[in-house]
Design a protein around this motif. Sequence first.
Motif, PDB file in Angstrom:
ATOM      1  N   ILE A 112      18.951-113.826 -10.432  1.00 35.44           N
ATOM      2  CA  ILE A 112      20.277-113.274 -10.657  1.00 35.44           C
ATOM      3  C   ILE A 112      21.029-113.114  -9.346  1.00 35.44           C
ATOM      4  O   ILE A 112      20.436-113.164  -8.265  1.00 35.44           O
ATOM      5  CB  ILE A 112      20.206-111.915 -11.380  1.00 35.44           C
ATOM      6  CG1 ILE A 112      19.443-110.914 -10.521  1.00 35.44           C
ATOM      7  CG2 ILE A 112      19.618-112.041 -12.752  1.00 35.44           C
ATOM      8  CD1 ILE A 112      19.729-109.488 -10.888  1.00 35.44           C
ATOM      9  N   VAL A 127      19.245-108.583 -19.514  1.00 31.32           N
ATOM     10  CA  VAL A 127      19.274-109.990 -19.114  1.00 31.32           C
ATOM     11  C   VAL A 127      18.433-110.757 -20.122  1.00 31.32           C
ATOM     12  O   VAL A 127      17.212-110.621 -20.165  1.00 31.32           O
ATOM     13  CB  VAL A 127      18.755-110.185 -17.676  1.00 31.32           C
ATOM     14  CG1 VAL A 127      18.825-111.644 -17.285  1.00 31.32           C
ATOM     15  CG2 VAL A 127      19.546-109.335 -16.702  1.00 31.32           C
ATOM     16  N   GLU A 152      24.131-114.904 -13.457  1.00 31.40           N
ATOM     17  CA  GLU A 152      23.029-115.824 -13.208  1.00 31.40           C
ATOM     18  C   GLU A 152      23.256-116.504 -11.865  1.00 31.40           C
ATOM     19  O   GLU A 152      24.378-116.893 -11.541  1.00 31.40           O
ATOM     20  CB  GLU A 152      22.953-116.855 -14.321  1.00 31.40           C
ATOM     21  CG  GLU A 152      21.804-117.826 -14.155  1.00 31.40           C
ATOM     22  CD  GLU A 152      21.745-118.849 -15.274  1.00 31.40           C
ATOM     23  OE1 GLU A 152      20.665-119.431 -15.447  1.00 31.40           O
ATOM     24  OE2 GLU A 152      22.753-119.065 -15.948  1.00 31.40           O
ATOM     25  N   LYS A 202      16.825-114.042 -21.504  1.00 30.55           N
ATOM     26  CA  LYS A 202      16.338-115.316 -20.970  1.00 30.55           C
ATOM     27  C   LYS A 202      16.062-116.270 -22.127  1.00 30.55           C
ATOM     28  O   LYS A 202      15.277-115.962 -23.017  1.00 30.55           O
ATOM     29  CB  LYS A 202      15.074-115.108 -20.160  1.00 30.55           C
ATOM     30  CG  LYS A 202      14.568-116.382 -19.543  1.00 30.55           C
ATOM     31  CD  LYS A 202      13.311-116.156 -18.756  1.00 30.55           C
ATOM     32  CE  LYS A 202      12.906-117.483 -18.179  1.00 30.55           C
ATOM     33  NZ  LYS A 202      11.520-117.753 -18.316  1.00 30.55           N
ATOM     34  N   LYS A 210      18.028-120.530 -18.934  1.00 30.40           N
ATOM     35  CA  LYS A 210      19.305-119.867 -18.741  1.00 30.40           C
ATOM     36  C   LYS A 210      19.143-118.361 -18.868  1.00 30.40           C
ATOM     37  O   LYS A 210      18.453-117.866 -19.751  1.00 30.40           O
ATOM     38  CB  LYS A 210      20.308-120.377 -19.775  1.00 30.40           C
ATOM     39  CG  LYS A 210      21.674-119.847 -19.572  1.00 30.40           C
ATOM     40  CD  LYS A 210      22.665-120.472 -20.512  1.00 30.40           C
ATOM     41  CE  LYS A 210      23.994-119.894 -20.125  1.00 30.40           C
ATOM     42  NZ  LYS A 210      25.056-120.058 -20.922  1.00 30.40           N
ATOM     43  N   LEU A 211      19.816-117.623 -17.972  1.00 30.78           N
ATOM     44  CA  LEU A 211      19.851-116.172 -18.033  1.00 30.78           C
ATOM     45  C   LEU A 211      21.245-115.733 -18.465  1.00 30.78           C
ATOM     46  O   LEU A 211      22.242-116.201 -17.926  1.00 30.78           O
ATOM     47  CB  LEU A 211      19.529-115.563 -16.666  1.00 30.78           C
ATOM     48  CG  LEU A 211      18.154-115.859 -16.095  1.00 30.78           C
ATOM     49  CD1 LEU A 211      18.022-115.284 -14.696  1.00 30.78           C
ATOM     50  CD2 LEU A 211      17.074-115.303 -16.987  1.00 30.78           C
ATOM     51  N   GLN A 241      16.191-118.880 -12.923  1.00 32.77           N
ATOM     52  CA  GLN A 241      15.567-117.620 -13.295  1.00 32.77           C
ATOM     53  C   GLN A 241      15.801-116.504 -12.283  1.00 32.77           C
ATOM     54  O   GLN A 241      15.005-115.581 -12.163  1.00 32.77           O
ATOM     55  CB  GLN A 241      14.070-117.807 -13.535  1.00 32.77           C
ATOM     56  CG  GLN A 241      13.745-118.807 -14.590  1.00 32.77           C
ATOM     57  CD  GLN A 241      12.267-119.079 -14.673  1.00 32.77           C
ATOM     58  OE1 GLN A 241      11.469-118.558 -13.906  1.00 32.77           O
ATOM     59  NE2 GLN A 241      11.884-119.901 -15.628  1.00 32.77           N
TER      60      GLN A 241
END
Length: 178
Positions: free
Chosen positions: A39, A105, A31, A107, A111-112, A37
């Motif tokens: 990466i 990933v 993240e 979500k 938070k990812l 949101q």
Amino acid sequence: MKKILFAVLLFLLSATAFADTVSINRFIIKENPFARQEIAVVATDTADHILENVNGRFAFTINGFSYNLNFQNGTAFVRQKLEKSSFMYVKHANESGTHSVLYYVYKSDDKLTPIRISWMWLVAIPLLIMFAGYLFKRFLVIAAVILIIFIYFNYHNGLSIPTFFESIFDGLKHSLMG
């Protein structure tokens, strides 16, 4: 004297031409700590320690789209926001070959959470479902429905059938090559 000076100059120029180049042979997805949101792609060694000597622009393919990522101290940020949980197939080609990783990933709120997906799971899950359906004949229809749900979930979250098989073949190739 001119020949000696010319030879020394030629040697110095050839030594810089063969300087050790930095290449990315292994990477992970994290993240982005500075943007919501998004990466980050992190160049790592085999023990997943950040390679801080990786700096510059490197070509990556993420879900079929080409990106020139700017690495600084081993980390590059992908400036694309994720709206929902999805699969990310990240591939990088260099002199030593093609390196690829499949992530899911997840979500949740802001938070990812990247989860690395091994090619073995992509093979094992459908085989187990089909084996269970074959083993228990009365559950054959249920096994077929579960397999269809598995395929739909993968496709709906960004893992197309060609990417599914490409990930499996890349994993097989790298496991057989060493």
